[in-house]
Design a protein around this motif. Structure first.
Motif, PDB file in Angstrom:
ATOM      1  N   SER A  89      -6.959  -4.271  -4.854  1.00 48.48           N
ATOM      2  CA  SER A  89      -7.207  -2.830  -4.862  1.00 48.48           C
ATOM      3  C   SER A  89      -7.192  -2.365  -6.318  1.00 48.48           C
ATOM      4  O   SER A  89      -6.168  -2.499  -7.002  1.00 48.48           O
ATOM      5  CB  SER A  89      -6.129  -2.087  -4.067  1.00 48.48           C
ATOM      6  OG  SER A  89      -6.340  -0.694  -4.161  1.00 48.48           O
ATOM      7  N   GLN A 144       0.993   4.048  -3.023  1.00 52.69           N
ATOM      8  CA  GLN A 144       0.744   5.459  -2.722  1.00 52.69           C
ATOM      9  C   GLN A 144       1.925   6.331  -3.122  1.00 52.69           C
ATOM     10  O   GLN A 144       1.756   7.395  -3.731  1.00 52.69           O
ATOM     11  CB  GLN A 144       0.446   5.624  -1.226  1.00 52.69           C
ATOM     12  CG  GLN A 144       0.031   7.038  -0.847  1.00 52.69           C
ATOM     13  CD  GLN A 144      -0.403   7.125   0.614  1.00 52.69           C
ATOM     14  OE1 GLN A 144      -0.180   6.207   1.399  1.00 52.69           O
ATOM     15  NE2 GLN A 144      -1.040   8.234   0.980  1.00 52.69           N
ATOM     16  N   ARG A 168       0.836  -1.207   0.000  1.00 50.08           N
ATOM     17  CA  ARG A 168       0.000   0.000   0.000  1.00 50.08           C
ATOM     18  C   ARG A 168       0.867   1.251   0.000  1.00 50.08           C
ATOM     19  O   ARG A 168       0.552   2.235  -0.692  1.00 50.08           O
ATOM     20  CB  ARG A 168      -0.937   0.009   1.216  1.00 50.08           C
ATOM     21  CG  ARG A 168      -2.078  -0.989   1.115  1.00 50.08           C
ATOM     22  CD  ARG A 168      -3.114  -0.766   2.207  1.00 50.08           C
ATOM     23  NE  ARG A 168      -4.132  -1.807   2.192  1.00 50.08           N
ATOM     24  CZ  ARG A 168      -5.176  -1.812   1.374  1.00 50.08           C
ATOM     25  NH1 ARG A 168      -5.344  -0.825   0.510  1.00 50.08           N
ATOM     26  NH2 ARG A 168      -6.059  -2.803   1.419  1.00 50.08           N
ATOM     27  N   ASP A 169       1.973   1.211   0.733  1.00 50.98           N
ATOM     28  CA  ASP A 169       2.896   2.353   0.752  1.00 50.98           C
ATOM     29  C   ASP A 169       3.550   2.547  -0.603  1.00 50.98           C
ATOM     30  O   ASP A 169       3.727   3.678  -1.075  1.00 50.98           O
ATOM     31  CB  ASP A 169       3.974   2.152   1.829  1.00 50.98           C
ATOM     32  CG  ASP A 169       3.415   2.168   3.241  1.00 50.98           C
ATOM     33  OD1 ASP A 169       2.206   2.461   3.393  1.00 50.98           O
ATOM     34  OD2 ASP A 169       4.177   1.878   4.188  1.00 50.98           O
ATOM     35  N   LEU A 218      -2.856  -7.137  -3.003  1.00 48.98           N
ATOM     36  CA  LEU A 218      -2.097  -6.527  -1.912  1.00 48.98           C
ATOM     37  C   LEU A 218      -1.677  -7.498  -0.813  1.00 48.98           C
ATOM     38  O   LEU A 218      -0.732  -7.227  -0.076  1.00 48.98           O
ATOM     39  CB  LEU A 218      -2.924  -5.398  -1.275  1.00 48.98           C
ATOM     40  CG  LEU A 218      -3.322  -4.239  -2.190  1.00 48.98           C
ATOM     41  CD1 LEU A 218      -4.049  -3.173  -1.389  1.00 48.98           C
ATOM     42  CD2 LEU A 218      -2.116  -3.644  -2.887  1.00 48.98           C
TER      43      LEU A 218
END
Length: 275
Positions: A195, A15, A11-12, A31
């Motif tokens: 996602s 982003q 997720r990091d 993910l």
């Protein structure tokens, strides 16, 4: 989700690199790193194997494959936005990851010149997954260049791949896969593992080549399955009428009153050879 390899959580990574999944590319990023390891393990032993991955995206499955000891991984990615994230993985596993920027539909995997054992592992983009599978089922030579294919599809497609005669999902894809591979459903993957979450459940399918499939022309097999399943509610004498109808069926020893979904792979091969 804790990292499996010392690299940042996915997720990091997504982003930081601004990697929104794009519908036009059929993207749904996986993910859950525990789940990606489960997919990689389904492929079988990875030590001393070169893995080909299509559509790695930010690299969740890529990381799992490398963490489980793949000697080398060749990843084909058409989305240039994902290349910096993949480069970070390459730096973490020096000399083991090669990224090819390009469209997998236009790349002949046989031309990559890979020495040794090969496994294909991929969370395939929904919009091109079936065509990629067909391409890999029909290489220039057989047995093929790979030991196995472990692929993720929409569950509906997965059911078509493993379907056999008299199954509601049985069709051209099931015949083609049944002719050249042993195919099995490994497990399902829920929408929330991705996602963004897709609207459907996904399935991981594992396929292993049959070394000596029934001798048959792939082009002829595609022709008879297209005709038979194109009018699957009709008797075969009508659905394959354009290919010779009852004469062709008699040559193959098949009752003209049967329907396409009742024929085994062996019987479809007999029809194809009759052409």
């Amino acid at each position: 989700m804790a990292a499996i390899d010392g690299l940042p959580p996915l997720r990091d990574v997504i982003q930081r690199h601004g990697l929104d999944a794009r519908k036009a590319l059929g993207q749904n990023f996986l993910l859950d790193l525990n789940l990606t390891q489960k997919i990689a393990r389904t492929a079988g032993p990875l030590e001393d194997v070169t893995v080909i991955e299509v559509g790695p995206g930010p690299g969740g499955l890529t990381r799992a494959i490398l963490s489980l000891g793949a000697k080398k991984l060749i990843a084909i990615e058409r989305d240039a936005r994902c290349l910096p994230a993949l480069a970070e993985i390459s730096d973490h596993y020096p000399g083991r990851l090669t990224v090819i920027e390009g469209d997998a539909l236009k790349i002949d995997l046989e031309d990559l010149g890979i020495d040794g054992s090969v496994r294909i592992i991929a969370n395939l983009p929904y919009n091109v997954g079936t065509q990629l599978l067909i391409n890999w089922l029909l290489p220039k030579a057989w047995p093929p260049f790979y030991l196995s294919m472990t692929l993720m599809f929409q569950r509906e497609v997965g059911l078509r791949i493993v379907a056999t005669a008299d199954d509601d999902h049985y069709g051209r894809l099931g015949v083609l896969c049944g002719w050249r591979t042993h195919a099995r459903m490994a497990f399902d993957v829920p929408p929330q593992a991705f996602s963004p979450p897709p609207k459907v459940t996904s399935s991981v399918v594992h396929l292993e080549p049959i070394e000596n499939p029934i001798p048959c022309s792939a082009a002829a097999l595609e022709k008879v399955t297209m005709a038979a399943f194109g009018q699957r509610r009709k008797m075969l004498r009508q659905s394959v009428k354009s290919l010779g109808g009852e004469v062709l069926l008699a040559k193959a020893g098949i009752d003209p009153q049967r329907r396409a979904e009742t024929l085994t792979v062996d019987e479809f091969c007999r029809l194809a050879n009759g052409l």
